[in-house]
Design a protein around this motif. Sequence first.
Motif, PDB file in Angstrom:
ATOM      1  N   ALA A 152      55.410 -96.444-151.690  1.00 17.70           N
ATOM      2  CA  ALA A 152      56.347 -97.570-151.737  1.00 17.70           C
ATOM      3  C   ALA A 152      55.608 -98.867-152.044  1.00 17.70           C
ATOM      4  CB  ALA A 152      57.095 -97.680-150.408  1.00 17.70           C
ATOM      5  N   ASP A 153      54.414 -99.037-151.466  1.00 20.40           N
ATOM      6  CA  ASP A 153      53.606-100.228-151.722  1.00 20.40           C
ATOM      7  C   ASP A 153      53.207-100.299-153.201  1.00 20.40           C
ATOM      8  OD1 ASP A 153      52.186-102.600-150.889  1.00 20.40           O
ATOM      9  OD2 ASP A 153      50.338-101.425-151.107  1.00 20.40           O
ATOM     10  N   GLN A 154      52.830 -99.158-153.774  1.00 21.12           N
ATOM     11  CA  GLN A 154      52.479 -99.115-155.196  1.00 21.12           C
ATOM     12  C   GLN A 154      53.671 -99.509-156.052  1.00 21.12           C
ATOM     13  OE1 GLN A 154      49.474 -99.433-155.517  1.00 21.12           O
ATOM     14  NE2 GLN A 154      48.768 -97.606-156.564  1.00 21.12           N
ATOM     15  N   SER A 155      54.839 -99.041-155.675  1.00 24.86           N
ATOM     16  CA  SER A 155      56.051 -99.368-156.405  1.00 24.86           C
ATOM     17  C   SER A 155      56.289-100.875-156.387  1.00 24.86           C
ATOM     18  CB  SER A 155      57.239 -98.632-155.783  1.00 24.86           C
ATOM     19  OG  SER A 155      58.439 -99.057-156.365  1.00 24.86           O
ATOM     20  N   GLY A 156      56.098-101.486-155.230  1.00 31.06           N
ATOM     21  CA  GLY A 156      56.264-102.934-155.125  1.00 31.06           C
ATOM     22  C   GLY A 156      55.273-103.679-156.006  1.00 31.06           C
ATOM     23  N   LYS A 157      54.040-103.228-156.051  1.00 36.16           N
ATOM     24  CA  LYS A 157      53.016-103.858-156.905  1.00 36.16           C
ATOM     25  C   LYS A 157      53.402-103.744-158.379  1.00 36.16           C
ATOM     26  CE  LYS A 157      49.178-103.188-153.743  1.00 36.16           C
ATOM     27  NZ  LYS A 157      47.936-102.461-153.458  1.00 36.16           N
ATOM     28  N   ILE A 158      53.913-102.595-158.768  1.00 33.69           N
ATOM     29  CA  ILE A 158      54.328-102.398-160.161  1.00 33.69           C
ATOM     30  C   ILE A 158      55.476-103.344-160.497  1.00 33.69           C
ATOM     31  CG2 ILE A 158      55.440-100.761-161.751  1.00 33.69           C
ATOM     32  CD1 ILE A 158      53.760 -98.565-160.319  1.00 33.69           C
ATOM     33  N   GLN A 159      56.432-103.491-159.585  1.00 40.91           N
ATOM     34  CA  GLN A 159      57.553-104.404-159.822  1.00 40.91           C
ATOM     35  C   GLN A 159      57.048-105.836-159.983  1.00 40.91           C
ATOM     36  OE1 GLN A 159      60.105-103.543-156.449  1.00 40.91           O
ATOM     37  NE2 GLN A 159      61.637-102.680-157.835  1.00 40.91           N
ATOM     38  N   MET A 161      54.081-106.808-160.979  1.00 49.55           N
ATOM     39  CA  MET A 161      53.369-106.915-162.261  1.00 49.55           C
ATOM     40  C   MET A 161      54.347-107.006-163.419  1.00 49.55           C
ATOM     41  SD  MET A 161      50.098-104.350-161.626  1.00 49.55           S
ATOM     42  CE  MET A 161      50.231-103.698-163.225  1.00 49.55           C
ATOM     43  N   LEU A 162      55.412-106.233-163.383  1.00 57.98           N
ATOM     44  CA  LEU A 162      56.411-106.292-164.441  1.00 57.98           C
ATOM     45  C   LEU A 162      57.091-107.663-164.456  1.00 57.98           C
ATOM     46  CD1 LEU A 162      58.028-102.750-164.184  1.00 57.98           C
ATOM     47  CD2 LEU A 162      56.567-103.627-166.020  1.00 57.98           C
ATOM     48  N   GLY A 163      57.292-108.228-163.297  1.00 56.90           N
ATOM     49  CA  GLY A 163      57.885-109.576-163.205  1.00 56.90           C
ATOM     50  C   GLY A 163      56.990-110.611-163.849  1.00 56.90           C
TER      51      GLY A 163
END
Length: 167
Positions: A152-159, A161-163
Amino acid sequence: QVQWFKNAVSQNLTQMAPPQLMLGRDETLDVAIYVPVRNPLTGKKEVIKGQVSFDAVINAVCNVDLGEGGRMYLINENSVLLAARTRNLLGTRYTGIGASVAEGGPTSGVVQDSTGAEHYWLSRQLTPDETRAKERWHVVTTVPMAQVLAVADQSGKIQRMLGLITL
């Protein structure tokens, strides 16, 4: 005539008995398969019965990589363990994480083990249509909560970065 014969002939479908321990073979299960056929000489319905090892299913369940501490089990509707890494427990009653699904309990949840570590677990029911077994089976998967949170933490980091990329 025995019931397995009657079922195979009347339903004209391949039937499979529940996996069971065989005398002299401690760490594996065997499955009886019943295949209805029509005798070409007499025209009568007959059934071919074969005994096969359940090892391929056991290995498929045990070799799924769920990361450190993750486990997958296959249990039947009576909570009998059909596939697990601990082969000496095959054919015994499963009482571990998620065992309540066999009695119609919840299909997912978070539990603590004896050390206090939390685990997320999830179960999927396999119907007789999917397995050709006469009973429902359940695949039970457990993963340490720390692993779930890391994903879940990785998912948040990816979001995030995409932002930044879209600014």
